[in-house]
Write a protein that holds these residues in place. Structure first.
Motif, PDB file in Angstrom:
ATOM      1  N   TYR A   1       0.820  -1.212   0.000  1.00 47.45           N
ATOM      2  CA  TYR A   1       0.000   0.000   0.000  1.00 47.45           C
ATOM      3  C   TYR A   1       0.853   1.262   0.000  1.00 47.45           C
ATOM      4  CZ  TYR A   1      -4.561  -2.204   0.727  1.00 47.45           C
ATOM      5  OH  TYR A   1      -5.714  -2.916   0.565  1.00 47.45           O
ATOM      6  N   ALA A   2       2.102   1.139   0.409  1.00 45.64           N
ATOM      7  CA  ALA A   2       2.980   2.305   0.459  1.00 45.64           C
ATOM      8  C   ALA A   2       3.239   2.889  -0.921  1.00 45.64           C
ATOM      9  CB  ALA A   2       4.307   1.939   1.126  1.00 45.64           C
ATOM     10  N   VAL A   3       3.054   2.089  -1.977  1.00 45.76           N
ATOM     11  CA  VAL A   3       3.244   2.588  -3.341  1.00 45.76           C
ATOM     12  C   VAL A   3       2.304   3.752  -3.603  1.00 45.76           C
ATOM     13  CG1 VAL A   3       3.053   2.015  -5.791  1.00 45.76           C
ATOM     14  CG2 VAL A   3       4.031   0.361  -4.195  1.00 45.76           C
ATOM     15  N   TRP A   4       1.071   3.659  -3.104  1.00 46.27           N
ATOM     16  CA  TRP A   4       0.065   4.685  -3.380  1.00 46.27           C
ATOM     17  C   TRP A   4      -0.125   5.636  -2.205  1.00 46.27           C
ATOM     18  CZ3 TRP A   4      -0.056   3.916  -8.203  1.00 46.27           C
ATOM     19  CH2 TRP A   4      -0.054   2.628  -8.727  1.00 46.27           C
ATOM     20  N   MET A   5       0.109   5.156  -0.977  1.00 42.73           N
ATOM     21  CA  MET A   5      -0.213   5.944   0.205  1.00 42.73           C
ATOM     22  C   MET A   5       1.000   6.599   0.845  1.00 42.73           C
ATOM     23  SD  MET A   5      -2.874   3.197   1.891  1.00 42.73           S
ATOM     24  CE  MET A   5      -3.239   4.228   3.302  1.00 42.73           C
ATOM     25  N   GLY A   6       2.185   6.307   0.330  1.00 43.82           N
ATOM     26  CA  GLY A   6       3.378   6.829   0.970  1.00 43.82           C
ATOM     27  C   GLY A   6       3.718   5.995   2.190  1.00 43.82           C
ATOM     28  N   GLN A   7       4.575   6.535   3.043  1.00 37.14           N
ATOM     29  CA  GLN A   7       5.001   5.804   4.222  1.00 37.14           C
ATOM     30  C   GLN A   7       3.800   5.452   5.092  1.00 37.14           C
ATOM     31  OE1 GLN A   7       7.699   7.934   6.727  1.00 37.14           O
ATOM     32  NE2 GLN A   7       8.275   6.136   7.922  1.00 37.14           N
ATOM     33  N   LEU A   8       3.672   4.173   5.430  1.00 34.61           N
ATOM     34  CA  LEU A   8       2.550   3.723   6.235  1.00 34.61           C
ATOM     35  C   LEU A   8       2.748   4.137   7.688  1.00 34.61           C
ATOM     36  CD1 LEU A   8       2.005   0.126   4.789  1.00 34.61           C
ATOM     37  CD2 LEU A   8       0.911   2.276   4.120  1.00 34.61           C
ATOM     38  N   LYS A   9       1.661   4.592   8.305  1.00 33.24           N
ATOM     39  CA  LYS A   9       1.718   5.047   9.686  1.00 33.24           C
ATOM     40  C   LYS A   9       1.761   3.845  10.637  1.00 33.24           C
ATOM     41  CE  LYS A   9       1.405   9.429   8.614  1.00 33.24           C
ATOM     42  NZ  LYS A   9       1.340   9.288   7.152  1.00 33.24           N
ATOM     43  N   THR A  10       2.407   4.041  11.778  1.00 32.43           N
ATOM     44  CA  THR A  10       2.588   2.991  12.765  1.00 32.43           C
ATOM     45  C   THR A  10       1.684   3.233  13.973  1.00 32.43           C
ATOM     46  OG1 THR A  10       4.335   4.206  13.927  1.00 32.43           O
ATOM     47  CG2 THR A  10       5.014   2.812  12.064  1.00 32.43           C
ATOM     48  N   PRO A  11       1.541   2.232  14.854  1.00 30.21           N
ATOM     49  CA  PRO A  11       0.772   2.454  16.087  1.00 30.21           C
ATOM     50  C   PRO A  11       1.323   3.608  16.921  1.00 30.21           C
ATOM     51  CG  PRO A  11       1.051   0.102  15.716  1.00 30.21           C
ATOM     52  CD  PRO A  11       1.884   0.797  14.676  1.00 30.21           C
ATOM     53  N   LYS A  12       2.651   3.787  16.939  1.00 27.09           N
ATOM     54  CA  LYS A  12       3.232   4.899  17.697  1.00 27.09           C
ATOM     55  C   LYS A  12       2.755   6.243  17.146  1.00 27.09           C
ATOM     56  CE  LYS A  12       7.488   2.658  19.282  1.00 27.09           C
ATOM     57  NZ  LYS A  12       8.969   2.699  19.230  1.00 27.09           N
ATOM     58  N   TYR A  13       2.636   6.306  15.820  1.00 31.04           N
ATOM     59  CA  TYR A  13       2.169   7.554  15.200  1.00 31.04           C
ATOM     60  C   TYR A  13       0.751   7.879  15.666  1.00 31.04           C
ATOM     61  CZ  TYR A  13       0.331  10.741  11.662  1.00 31.04           C
ATOM     62  OH  TYR A  13      -0.267  11.795  11.033  1.00 31.04           O
ATOM     63  N   PHE A  14      -0.155   6.915  15.570  1.00 32.60           N
ATOM     64  CA  PHE A  14      -1.553   7.181  15.922  1.00 32.60           C
ATOM     65  C   PHE A  14      -1.734   7.396  17.429  1.00 32.60           C
ATOM     66  CE2 PHE A  14      -2.334   5.085  11.761  1.00 32.60           C
ATOM     67  CZ  PHE A  14      -3.029   6.132  11.178  1.00 32.60           C
ATOM     68  N   LYS A  15      -0.870   6.784  18.226  1.00 34.60           N
ATOM     69  CA  LYS A  15      -0.951   7.021  19.668  1.00 34.60           C
ATOM     70  C   LYS A  15      -0.689   8.482  19.984  1.00 34.60           C
ATOM     71  CE  LYS A  15       1.054   5.633  24.103  1.00 34.60           C
ATOM     72  NZ  LYS A  15       2.031   4.746  24.793  1.00 34.60           N
ATOM     73  N   LYS A  16       0.320   9.044  19.342  1.00 28.29           N
ATOM     74  CA  LYS A  16       0.618  10.453  19.563  1.00 28.29           C
ATOM     75  C   LYS A  16      -0.374  11.348  18.843  1.00 28.29           C
ATOM     76  CE  LYS A  16       4.319  13.884  19.383  1.00 28.29           C
ATOM     77  NZ  LYS A  16       5.737  14.155  19.061  1.00 28.29           N
ATOM     78  N   ARG A  17      -0.797  10.945  17.657  1.00 23.14           N
ATOM     79  CA  ARG A  17      -1.708  11.764  16.863  1.00 23.14           C
ATOM     80  C   ARG A  17      -3.030  11.987  17.579  1.00 23.14           C
ATOM     81  NH1 ARG A  17      -4.592  14.730  14.990  1.00 23.14           N
ATOM     82  NH2 ARG A  17      -5.280  15.079  12.845  1.00 23.14           N
ATOM     83  N   TYR A  18      -3.571  10.949  18.229  1.00 28.18           N
ATOM     84  CA  TYR A  18      -4.893  11.071  18.823  1.00 28.18           C
ATOM     85  C   TYR A  18      -4.882  11.051  20.349  1.00 28.18           C
ATOM     86  CZ  TYR A  18      -6.465  10.527  14.055  1.00 28.18           C
ATOM     87  OH  TYR A  18      -6.673  10.719  12.698  1.00 28.18           O
ATOM     88  N   GLY A  19      -3.709  11.004  20.962  1.00 25.97           N
ATOM     89  CA  GLY A  19      -3.608  11.144  22.402  1.00 25.97           C
ATOM     90  C   GLY A  19      -4.296  10.053  23.192  1.00 25.97           C
ATOM     91  N   VAL A  20      -4.238   8.816  22.694  1.00 27.32           N
ATOM     92  CA  VAL A  20      -4.823   7.693  23.420  1.00 27.32           C
ATOM     93  C   VAL A  20      -3.729   6.965  24.184  1.00 27.32           C
ATOM     94  CG1 VAL A  20      -6.749   7.398  21.825  1.00 27.32           C
ATOM     95  CG2 VAL A  20      -4.581   6.217  21.378  1.00 27.32           C
ATOM     96  N   ASP A  21      -4.138   6.019  25.031  1.00 24.37           N
ATOM     97  CA  ASP A  21      -3.161   5.326  25.875  1.00 24.37           C
ATOM     98  C   ASP A  21      -2.414   4.230  25.129  1.00 24.37           C
ATOM     99  OD1 ASP A  21      -3.644   6.570  28.581  1.00 24.37           O
ATOM    100  OD2 ASP A  21      -5.680   5.909  28.100  1.00 24.37           O
ATOM    101  N   ASN A  22      -3.094   3.543  24.229  1.00 27.25           N
ATOM    102  CA  ASN A  22      -2.446   2.454  23.487  1.00 27.25           C
ATOM    103  C   ASN A  22      -3.079   2.310  22.115  1.00 27.25           C
ATOM    104  OD1 ASN A  22      -0.486   1.037  25.422  1.00 27.25           O
ATOM    105  ND2 ASN A  22      -2.370   1.074  26.644  1.00 27.25           N
ATOM    106  N   VAL A  23      -2.284   1.805  21.170  1.00 28.54           N
ATOM    107  CA  VAL A  23      -2.783   1.516  19.822  1.00 28.54           C
ATOM    108  C   VAL A  23      -2.266   0.144  19.406  1.00 28.54           C
ATOM    109  CG1 VAL A  23      -2.846   2.208  17.400  1.00 28.54           C
ATOM    110  CG2 VAL A  23      -2.818   3.957  19.193  1.00 28.54           C
ATOM    111  N   TYR A  24      -3.192  -0.691  18.915  1.00 31.83           N
ATOM    112  CA  TYR A  24      -2.829  -2.010  18.421  1.00 31.83           C
ATOM    113  C   TYR A  24      -3.465  -2.193  17.044  1.00 31.83           C
ATOM    114  CZ  TYR A  24      -1.848  -2.726  23.410  1.00 31.83           C
ATOM    115  OH  TYR A  24      -1.382  -2.594  24.686  1.00 31.83           O
ATOM    116  N   TYR A  25      -3.240  -3.351  16.439  1.00 30.73           N
ATOM    117  CA  TYR A  25      -3.848  -3.664  15.143  1.00 30.73           C
ATOM    118  C   TYR A  25      -5.181  -4.382  15.354  1.00 30.73           C
ATOM    119  CZ  TYR A  25       0.560  -2.417  12.913  1.00 30.73           C
ATOM    120  OH  TYR A  25       1.664  -1.726  12.464  1.00 30.73           O
ATOM    121  N   THR A  26      -6.045  -4.278  14.350  1.00 25.09           N
ATOM    122  CA  THR A  26      -7.380  -4.872  14.481  1.00 25.09           C
ATOM    123  C   THR A  26      -7.331  -6.399  14.592  1.00 25.09           C
ATOM    124  OG1 THR A  26      -7.578  -4.792  12.057  1.00 25.09           O
ATOM    125  CG2 THR A  26      -8.579  -2.994  13.300  1.00 25.09           C
TER     126      THR A  26
END
Length: 271
Positions: A203-228
């Motif tokens: 997916y990085a071909v079209w979307m660029g660098q894929l975001k990580t759980p660490k990114y979304f944890k800081k982006r949305y200010g939650v306590d933890n982020v995991y995969y579905t």
């Protein structure tokens, strides 16, 4: 594009022509403004690795210029025989520390430059308000609220994405702008968890660098982020006494609210 196609005898498919054009355009940008793709920038590594895989897979493409500001590849020409080596090398040529992606992560929502910045703390306050109400209503201790965000839909039977809008309740609680997320909130502690989709590397071909759980944890200010695909495991570790989900009918539209679902949800609902 026409120049590239002419160089290879007009034999390039539309897809590969676009990929080759993007490749050369990125090189031109880097050459004109080295700061746009400095050595050590992960975008450089990602473009090289992905686009060489796309473009350099047909025998009629003999060579391409690469000029991305990386010392090991600037100003060189690579033949088809070296594309695989370049792809492997690109993953290490411009590697950067993993924490670089967290340097400029916004902790607010904004419609555009000059518009009001809405801090993520507003969603944390919203979650606290809900937890307080549930505690006042004598909700069993150890309960966990579980929510499902909006899903990305396609137009009829095509692969064209319909413009995405987040599910309203999910937006109010978490502020997440992306599709296909889930969320959980511990009623007793107000601890918040997001579950993000695990996207294929391609997916990085079209979307660029894929975001990580660490990114979304800081982006949305939650306590933890995991995969579905980890939902059942993480909820199993929390051992909720009750899993609280939303259901009901909209009084205006008469539409039913779609209850969240995931693999093994029945085991938690039976508690």
């Amino acid at each position: 594009s026409s120049g590239i196609n002419a160089e290879y005898g007009g034999k390039m498919s539309s897809f590969r022509l676009v990929a080759a054009s993007l490749l050369c355009l990125a090189g031109a940008v880097a050459a004109a403004d080295p700061a746009a793709a400095p050595a050590g920038d992960s975008r450089c590594s990602e473009v090289l690795r992905r686009l060489t895989k796309c473009v350099c897979s047909k025998r009629y493409i003999t060579s391409l210029h690469y000029d991305f500001g990386c010392p090991e590849v600037r100003g060189k020409r690579y033949s088809i025989g070296s594309c695989n080596r370049l792809e492997r090398k690109a993953s290490t040529v411009c590697d950067i520390p993993s924490n670089k992606e967290l340097e400029d992560v916004p902790d607010y929502f904004q419609m555009g430059p000059g518009t009001l910045k809405i801090p993520n703390t507003i969603h944390k306050d919203n979650r606290k308000r809900v937890c307080d109400v549930l505690v006042e209503q004598n909700t069993p201790r150890g309960s966990v609220m579980f929510f499902q965000g909006g899903a990305q839909l396609q137009q009829y039977d095509t692969d064209r994405d319909i413009e995405f809008q987040q599910e309203s309740y999910f937006m109010w609680l978490f502020g997440v702008m992306e599709s296909d997320f889930y969320g959980a909130v511990d009623v007793d502690t107000c601890q918040s968890i997001l579950f993000m989709p695990r996207l294929p590397d391609s997916y990085a071909v079209w979307m660029g660098q894929l975001k990580t759980p660490k990114y979304f944890k800081k982006r949305y200010g939650v306590d933890n982020v995991y995969y579905t695909d980890e939902i059942a495991t993480i909820l199993g570790q929390l051992r909720p006494s009750a899993l609280l989900i939303m259901s009901g009918t909209n009084s205006d539209s008469k539409s039913e609210f779609t209850a969240p679902s995931f693999d093994e949800i029945e085991a938690f609902m039976a508690r």
